[in-house]
Design a protein around this motif. Structure first.
Motif, PDB file in Angstrom:
ATOM      1  N   TYR A 148      -0.141  27.179 -97.612  1.00 30.58           N
ATOM      2  CA  TYR A 148       1.184  26.581 -97.821  1.00 30.58           C
ATOM      3  C   TYR A 148       2.056  27.540 -98.620  1.00 30.58           C
ATOM      4  O   TYR A 148       1.654  28.037 -99.682  1.00 30.58           O
ATOM      5  CB  TYR A 148       1.050  25.258 -98.567  1.00 30.58           C
ATOM      6  CG  TYR A 148       2.374  24.623 -98.927  1.00 30.58           C
ATOM      7  CD1 TYR A 148       3.267  24.236 -97.934  1.00 30.58           C
ATOM      8  CD2 TYR A 148       2.745  24.434-100.266  1.00 30.58           C
ATOM      9  CE1 TYR A 148       4.493  23.660 -98.247  1.00 30.58           C
ATOM     10  CE2 TYR A 148       3.961  23.849-100.585  1.00 30.58           C
ATOM     11  CZ  TYR A 148       4.831  23.470 -99.577  1.00 30.58           C
ATOM     12  OH  TYR A 148       6.040  22.905 -99.886  1.00 30.58           O
ATOM     13  N   VAL A 183       0.819  18.130 -88.557  1.00 31.04           N
ATOM     14  CA  VAL A 183      -0.069  17.740 -89.662  1.00 31.04           C
ATOM     15  C   VAL A 183       0.756  17.026 -90.732  1.00 31.04           C
ATOM     16  O   VAL A 183       1.963  17.247 -90.867  1.00 31.04           O
ATOM     17  CB  VAL A 183      -0.793  18.952 -90.287  1.00 31.04           C
ATOM     18  CG1 VAL A 183      -1.671  19.639 -89.258  1.00 31.04           C
ATOM     19  CG2 VAL A 183       0.205  19.940 -90.889  1.00 31.04           C
ATOM     20  N   GLU A 184       0.086  16.154 -91.481  1.00 29.59           N
ATOM     21  CA  GLU A 184       0.701  15.447 -92.602  1.00 29.59           C
ATOM     22  C   GLU A 184       0.027  15.898 -93.888  1.00 29.59           C
ATOM     23  O   GLU A 184      -1.208  15.897 -93.980  1.00 29.59           O
ATOM     24  CB  GLU A 184       0.567  13.936 -92.423  1.00 29.59           C
ATOM     25  CG  GLU A 184       1.343  13.394 -91.236  1.00 29.59           C
ATOM     26  CD  GLU A 184       1.274  11.880 -91.139  1.00 29.59           C
ATOM     27  OE1 GLU A 184       0.371  11.283 -91.763  1.00 29.59           O
ATOM     28  OE2 GLU A 184       2.131  11.294 -90.446  1.00 29.59           O
ATOM     29  N   ILE A 185       0.821  16.263 -94.868  1.00 22.32           N
ATOM     30  CA  ILE A 185       0.310  16.799 -96.126  1.00 22.32           C
ATOM     31  C   ILE A 185       0.847  15.979 -97.295  1.00 22.32           C
ATOM     32  O   ILE A 185       2.045  15.725 -97.388  1.00 22.32           O
ATOM     33  CB  ILE A 185       0.716  18.279 -96.327  1.00 22.32           C
ATOM     34  CG1 ILE A 185       0.224  19.142 -95.157  1.00 22.32           C
ATOM     35  CG2 ILE A 185       0.183  18.806 -97.661  1.00 22.32           C
ATOM     36  CD1 ILE A 185      -1.272  19.301 -95.069  1.00 22.32           C
ATOM     37  N   ARG A 220       0.753  21.175 -82.526  1.00 23.14           N
ATOM     38  CA  ARG A 220       0.036  20.465 -83.597  1.00 23.14           C
ATOM     39  C   ARG A 220       0.999  20.005 -84.695  1.00 23.14           C
ATOM     40  O   ARG A 220       1.862  20.759 -85.139  1.00 23.14           O
ATOM     41  CB  ARG A 220      -1.041  21.359 -84.205  1.00 23.14           C
ATOM     42  CG  ARG A 220      -1.849  20.672 -85.309  1.00 23.14           C
ATOM     43  CD  ARG A 220      -2.914  21.583 -85.886  1.00 23.14           C
ATOM     44  NE  ARG A 220      -3.632  20.917 -86.964  1.00 23.14           N
ATOM     45  CZ  ARG A 220      -4.592  21.501 -87.703  1.00 23.14           C
ATOM     46  NH1 ARG A 220      -4.937  22.763 -87.459  1.00 23.14           N
ATOM     47  NH2 ARG A 220      -5.188  20.833 -88.661  1.00 23.14           N
ATOM     48  N   CYS A 246      -0.437  28.452 -89.652  1.00 21.46           N
ATOM     49  CA  CYS A 246      -1.546  27.979 -88.812  1.00 21.46           C
ATOM     50  C   CYS A 246      -2.644  29.035 -88.760  1.00 21.46           C
ATOM     51  O   CYS A 246      -2.443  30.178 -89.191  1.00 21.46           O
ATOM     52  CB  CYS A 246      -1.034  27.632 -87.415  1.00 21.46           C
ATOM     53  SG  CYS A 246      -0.856  29.052 -86.318  1.00 21.46           S
ATOM     54  N   SER A 254      -9.068  22.543 -90.802  1.00 25.35           N
ATOM     55  CA  SER A 254      -8.653  21.307 -91.481  1.00 25.35           C
ATOM     56  C   SER A 254      -7.301  21.515 -92.132  1.00 25.35           C
ATOM     57  O   SER A 254      -6.837  22.659 -92.315  1.00 25.35           O
ATOM     58  CB  SER A 254      -9.683  20.906 -92.533  1.00 25.35           C
ATOM     59  OG  SER A 254      -9.675  21.830 -93.609  1.00 25.35           O
ATOM     60  N   ASN A 255      -6.651  20.419 -92.502  1.00 24.00           N
ATOM     61  CA  ASN A 255      -5.342  20.528 -93.159  1.00 24.00           C
ATOM     62  C   ASN A 255      -5.424  21.340 -94.445  1.00 24.00           C
ATOM     63  O   ASN A 255      -4.506  22.091 -94.790  1.00 24.00           O
ATOM     64  CB  ASN A 255      -4.788  19.140 -93.466  1.00 24.00           C
ATOM     65  CG  ASN A 255      -4.357  18.403 -92.209  1.00 24.00           C
ATOM     66  OD1 ASN A 255      -4.485  18.921 -91.105  1.00 24.00           O
ATOM     67  ND2 ASN A 255      -3.845  17.186 -92.376  1.00 24.00           N
ATOM     68  N   ASP A 256      -6.534  21.198 -95.174  1.00 20.49           N
ATOM     69  CA  ASP A 256      -6.681  21.904 -96.454  1.00 20.49           C
ATOM     70  C   ASP A 256      -6.845  23.413 -96.259  1.00 20.49           C
ATOM     71  O   ASP A 256      -6.662  24.184 -97.207  1.00 20.49           O
ATOM     72  CB  ASP A 256      -7.894  21.359 -97.218  1.00 20.49           C
ATOM     73  CG  ASP A 256      -7.644  19.961 -97.754  1.00 20.49           C
ATOM     74  OD1 ASP A 256      -6.471  19.614 -97.963  1.00 20.49           O
ATOM     75  OD2 ASP A 256      -8.623  19.209 -97.965  1.00 20.49           O
ATOM     76  N   ARG A 278      -2.715  17.457-102.910  1.00 22.78           N
ATOM     77  CA  ARG A 278      -3.173  18.836-102.692  1.00 22.78           C
ATOM     78  C   ARG A 278      -3.223  19.606-104.009  1.00 22.78           C
ATOM     79  O   ARG A 278      -4.213  20.286-104.314  1.00 22.78           O
ATOM     80  CB  ARG A 278      -2.232  19.530-101.700  1.00 22.78           C
ATOM     81  CG  ARG A 278      -2.540  20.998-101.438  1.00 22.78           C
ATOM     82  CD  ARG A 278      -1.496  21.618-100.515  1.00 22.78           C
ATOM     83  NE  ARG A 278      -0.154  21.523-101.071  1.00 22.78           N
ATOM     84  CZ  ARG A 278       0.336  22.367-101.986  1.00 22.78           C
ATOM     85  NH1 ARG A 278      -0.408  23.362-102.453  1.00 22.78           N
ATOM     86  NH2 ARG A 278       1.570  22.225-102.435  1.00 22.78           N
ATOM     87  N   ARG A 295       5.557  16.201 -93.200  1.00 26.83           N
ATOM     88  CA  ARG A 295       5.053  16.507 -91.870  1.00 26.83           C
ATOM     89  C   ARG A 295       5.492  17.919 -91.457  1.00 26.83           C
ATOM     90  O   ARG A 295       6.637  18.321 -91.671  1.00 26.83           O
ATOM     91  CB  ARG A 295       5.565  15.472 -90.860  1.00 26.83           C
ATOM     92  CG  ARG A 295       5.166  14.066 -91.232  1.00 26.83           C
ATOM     93  CD  ARG A 295       5.769  13.017 -90.306  1.00 26.83           C
ATOM     94  NE  ARG A 295       5.067  12.945 -89.026  1.00 26.83           N
ATOM     95  CZ  ARG A 295       5.623  13.163 -87.855  1.00 26.83           C
ATOM     96  NH1 ARG A 295       6.906  13.481 -87.771  1.00 26.83           N
ATOM     97  NH2 ARG A 295       4.904  13.070 -86.738  1.00 26.83           N
ATOM     98  N   HIS A 327      -6.904  21.773 -82.391  1.00 25.82           N
ATOM     99  CA  HIS A 327      -6.533  20.364 -82.187  1.00 25.82           C
ATOM    100  C   HIS A 327      -6.570  20.040 -80.706  1.00 25.82           C
ATOM    101  O   HIS A 327      -6.400  20.917 -79.845  1.00 25.82           O
ATOM    102  CB  HIS A 327      -5.151  20.067 -82.781  1.00 25.82           C
ATOM    103  CG  HIS A 327      -4.004  20.563 -81.957  1.00 25.82           C
ATOM    104  ND1 HIS A 327      -3.125  19.722 -81.320  1.00 25.82           N
ATOM    105  CD2 HIS A 327      -3.599  21.821 -81.643  1.00 25.82           C
ATOM    106  CE1 HIS A 327      -2.215  20.428 -80.675  1.00 25.82           C
ATOM    107  NE2 HIS A 327      -2.475  21.704 -80.856  1.00 25.82           N
TER     108      HIS A 327
END
Length: 508
Positions: A374, A433-435, A431, A383, A368-370, A440, A409, A425
């Motif tokens: 980061y 992703v948008e954050i 891939r 990733c 998942s994005n979470d 967050r 992005r 994905h």
């Protein structure tokens, strides 16, 4: 054998030397005495200013306020029943000094005089609770919401999407009629330049139909169906568009409303007697409690709880000129906007987000994005295979409440041949992703705060503090549906109900 049966003397027609005193018939500690004591202590100047003076004398606003508060305390909500109680019920008679307002007077006072000022009396009564040391305005409060059905007819719905669809249909048909007239009429009788109706209103439709009719006048080969449609359009479309414009003003951005109570929005009611979650016209009631006392109440047209919190907090600050140390609420309030508002006001947010409970049991979902690490210093994500996902742009998103979110992005560099591709994905290419970095950070802070010793205590206390209040109001005291229509009047009803609840619990 038993002895002779002896009955107590009974003569309903017997006269007494001195009449009974109502004071002697109302025992000490009776709830009606509490109502009198509290209402006598509040400042009623805001109510006095609502009386213009002149004409016939009026019942004193303090008397009327006592009548309504004690009525709601005893589950007597109807103005006609209140009129009846004032004439027959001893505690009511004692409280009113034998005065007997009729139901019209009661209803006007509740609907008109209390509108816009009742919250001042509510806050004064809460201040009395503070002075007694029962609650504190500076400590944590527990916030939750429930939906209460409007007095409107549940079949009187107006849908925003339906209005939009009908307006689009009229635009499309008007465009067809215009093109038909262009093809049939002479250039001199109708503008033949390309025309589209991006926006229609009653006046423009009326003018356009008149132009088409004038252009087709005298034409022999006009399709009868077109004539029929033009006659229908001339008769109905301007009127319908005027109605749609008025309804859109009343909707004010909502997706639905009731024709018989335009302030009410159609919401899914959990406690429907058929247990099938029917959509009914309703209002969203928000309360903040402490020790099961209501410290703040607000009524909303939005069906989702997260949209209600900013204005709910603003009212708390307006009423008491201070803010609570913390707000404890369930996941329905966990949004970027709400976390930000509380942080700005210096209020600790013990508020879950929508995946908090699942994450506590199962951990953050893989891929998942979470789950992506980061690196804030260099602004990149990592990733699952350990490769960098570089920042490729920023954007904006506006929520349904009008809140502007900033979105970043990130794109992976080479997903081709990656052994985790199928689980990571399914989309072609690398891939992306948008954050939302603001959300967050808020979620990370919320997780840490909720898992502290204090956070765990608050989480356990929340359902035992605020949810029983709703059970008291709706189930024990039978208030599941408003008697009055319109936001200002329903707010008065909730205010009376909240005051009655606090007094009932105060001296229980």
């Amino acid at each position: 054998m038993g002895g002779k049966v002896v009955f107590k003397a009974y003569d309903p027609d017997q006269l007494t030397f001195l009449p009974y005193k109502l004071e002697e018939l109302v025992p000490a500690g009776h709830p009606v005495r509490i109502v009198k004591q509290v209402v006598d202590a509040v400042d009623v100047k805001p109510l006095n200013r609502k009386y213009k003076g002149g004409g016939a004398s009026s019942f004193h606003p303090r008397l009327m306020l006592k009548l309504l508060i004690y009525g709601y305390l005893t589950n007597t909500y109807s103005s006609r029943k209140l009129e009846e109680q004032a004439a027959q019920n001893v505690p009511f008679m004692w409280l009113l000094g034998m005065k007997k307002p009729d139901h019209n007077t009661i209803n006007r006072f509740r609907s008109e005089k209390l509108s816009g000022v009742l919250k001042q009396f509510f806050s004064q009564i809460v201040q009395l609770l503070v002075a007694e040391g029962i609650v504190s305005l500076k400590e944590a409060v527990f916030t939750d919401g429930t939906k209460i059905e409007s007095a409107a007819n549940k079949y009187s719905f107006v849908w925003g999407k339906s209005i939009k669809h009908n307006k689009e249909k009229i635009k499309s048909q008007l465009d067809e009629l215009w093109k038909y007239a262009q093809n049939l009429a002479n250039e001199e009788r109708l503008d033949t330049s390309p025309t589209t109706f991006a926006e229609v209103n009653a006046e423009r439709v009326e003018q356009t139909i008149a132009s088409i009719n004038a252009a087709l006048a005298g034409q022999e080969d006009v399709d009868p169906k077109v004539k029929q449609k033009l006659n229908y359009a001339k008769k109905h479309w301007p009127e319908n568009l005027a109605k749609y414009d008025e309804q859109e003003k009343l909707l004010a951005g909502r997706n639905s409303m009731s024709k018989t109570d335009p302030d009410a929005t159609f919401m899914r009611m959990k406690e429907d007697h058929m247990l099938n979650g029917q959509l009914k016209p309703a209002y969203n009631l928000q309360i903040s409690t402490q020790e099961q006392f209501i410290l703040n109440y607000t009524l909303h047209q939005a069906s989702t709880d997260y949209q209600t919190l900013p204005s709910h907090i603003e009212q708390y600050e307006s009423l008491y000129k201070e803010l609570p140390k913390a707000i404890v609420a369930d996941a329905g309030y966990g949004s970027d906007e709400n976390y930000g508002v509380l942080q700005q006001k210096g209020i600790e947010a013990y508020i879950k987000y929508n995946t908090f409970d699942k994450e506590q049991k199962e951990g953050i979902k893989a891929f998942s994005n979470d789950s992506l690490h980061y690196n804030e210093a260099d602004n990149y994500l990592t990733c699952p295979m350990g490769q960098r996902m570089h920042h490729v742009g920023d954007g904006q998103r506006i929520t349904s409440s009008g809140f502007l979110q900033l979105i970043s992005r990130y794109q992976a560099q080479n997903c081709e041949g990656c052994p985790m591709r199928g689980a990571c994905h399914q989309n072609p290419g690398n891939r992306i992703v948008e954050i939302n970095h603001s959300l967050r950070k808020h979620k990370q802070a919320a997780t840490e705060r909720l898992n502290t010793e204090q956070g765990i205590k608050y989480r356990k206390r929340r359902p035992a503090d605020v949810e029983p209040v709703f059970a008291q109001l709706k189930h024990n005291h039978g208030f599941r549906r408003f008697l009055l229509k319109g936001m200002s009047k329903t707010e008065v009803e909730i205010g009376l109900l909240s005051i009655a609840h606090n007094l009932r619990k105060w001296k229980a």
